[in-house]
Design an enzyme around this catalytic site. Structure first.
Site, mmCIF file in Angstrom:
data_model
loop_
_atom_site.group_PDB
_atom_site.id
_atom_site.type_symbol
_atom_site.label_atom_id
_atom_site.label_comp_id
_atom_site.label_asym_id
_atom_site.label_seq_id
_atom_site.Cartn_x
_atom_site.Cartn_y
_atom_site.Cartn_z
ATOM 1 N N HIS A 165 0.854 -1.186 0.000
ATOM 2 C CA HIS A 165 0.000 0.000 0.000
ATOM 3 C C HIS A 165 0.893 1.240 0.000
ATOM 4 O O HIS A 165 2.037 1.201 0.483
ATOM 5 C CB HIS A 165 -0.892 0.019 1.235
ATOM 6 N N GLU B 185 0.889 3.846 1.843
ATOM 7 C CA GLU B 185 1.358 4.230 3.173
ATOM 8 C C GLU B 185 2.543 3.386 3.615
ATOM 9 O O GLU B 185 3.529 3.908 4.148
ATOM 10 C CB GLU B 185 0.243 4.060 4.221
ATOM 11 N N CYS C 263 -6.084 1.873 6.003
ATOM 12 C CA CYS C 263 -6.739 0.620 6.408
ATOM 13 C C CYS C 263 -6.132 0.175 7.748
ATOM 14 O O CYS C 263 -5.149 0.746 8.220
ATOM 15 C CB CYS C 263 -6.524 -0.444 5.334
ATOM 16 N N CYS D 22 -2.296 -0.591 7.553
ATOM 17 C CA CYS D 22 -1.471 0.616 7.469
ATOM 18 C C CYS D 22 -1.517 1.408 8.773
ATOM 19 O O CYS D 22 -0.495 1.930 9.223
ATOM 20 C CB CYS D 22 -1.919 1.471 6.291
#
Length: 183
Positions: free
Chosen positions: A74, A76, A104, A107
């Site tokens: 992801h 992040e 999410c 993260c």
């Protein structure tokens, strides 16, 4: 005789919240949006992130789950890793993470462990967001080992439009594929 100046009568306010420069937040979220557009162009979910330390971007990333065949890639996560490398420390003190979509749970957990001071996100994720949308791991009470200040909604409409456009186009491609005999 001069009237007393306002500063002469002013007393310091100790509990006053620090002033957040929204122009900087807008600028840095714009940089995260640039990263999200790279993800869009690569047919990845268009989420982008930047990490800022003392007013300078030290890390940039965009979602690369499909490209890297890695569910943890992801924006992040990649931005946090890059920032740790840039600082030479896993602790991201005096840092702010800007991300186009609410983080999410995966993260948010990584964010808590990396310890940035702030997280600024664009659009909320009411179904899976972990910074207040579905749950709030970043400002948990009782707190985890770290709490981040969270600023939601910066360029939120633009961030949401990009994600909605991506999924609308994906549905249209899938529909056309079915009509052409695919899937």
């Amino acid at each position: 005789m001069h009237p007393p100046s306002a500063s002469a009568n002013a007393s310091p306010v100790e509990d006053e919240e620090p002033i957040i420069d929204l122009h900087s937040d807008v600028y840095f979220m714009g940089q995260a949006l640039r990263e999200a557009r790279k993800a869009y162009a690569a047919d990845e979910v268009p989420v982008g992130a930047v990490v800022v330390h003392e007013g300078k971007i030290i890390s940039r990333a965009w979602n690369q789950v499909e490209l890297l065949k890695d569910a943890t890639a992801h924006a992040e996560m990649l931005a946090l890793t890059g920032a740790q490398e840039a600082l030479g420390d896993w602790r991201l003190e005096k840092c702010t993470l800007y991300v186009t979509k609410e983080p999410c749970p995966m993260c948010a957990g990584a964010i808590v462990h990396c310890r940035p001071d702030r997280v600024v996100f664009g659009c909320p994720d009411p179904k899976a967001g972990a910074a207040g949308g579905w749950i709030n791991l970043l400002e948990a009470n009782p707190p985890l080992n770290h709490r981040c200040e969270v600023t939601p909604g910066v360029l939120g409409e633009e961030c949401l439009f990009l994600i909605q456009s991506f999924f609308r186009e994906a549905r249209e491609r899938k529909k056309i594929g079915r009509m052409d005999g695919g899937e």
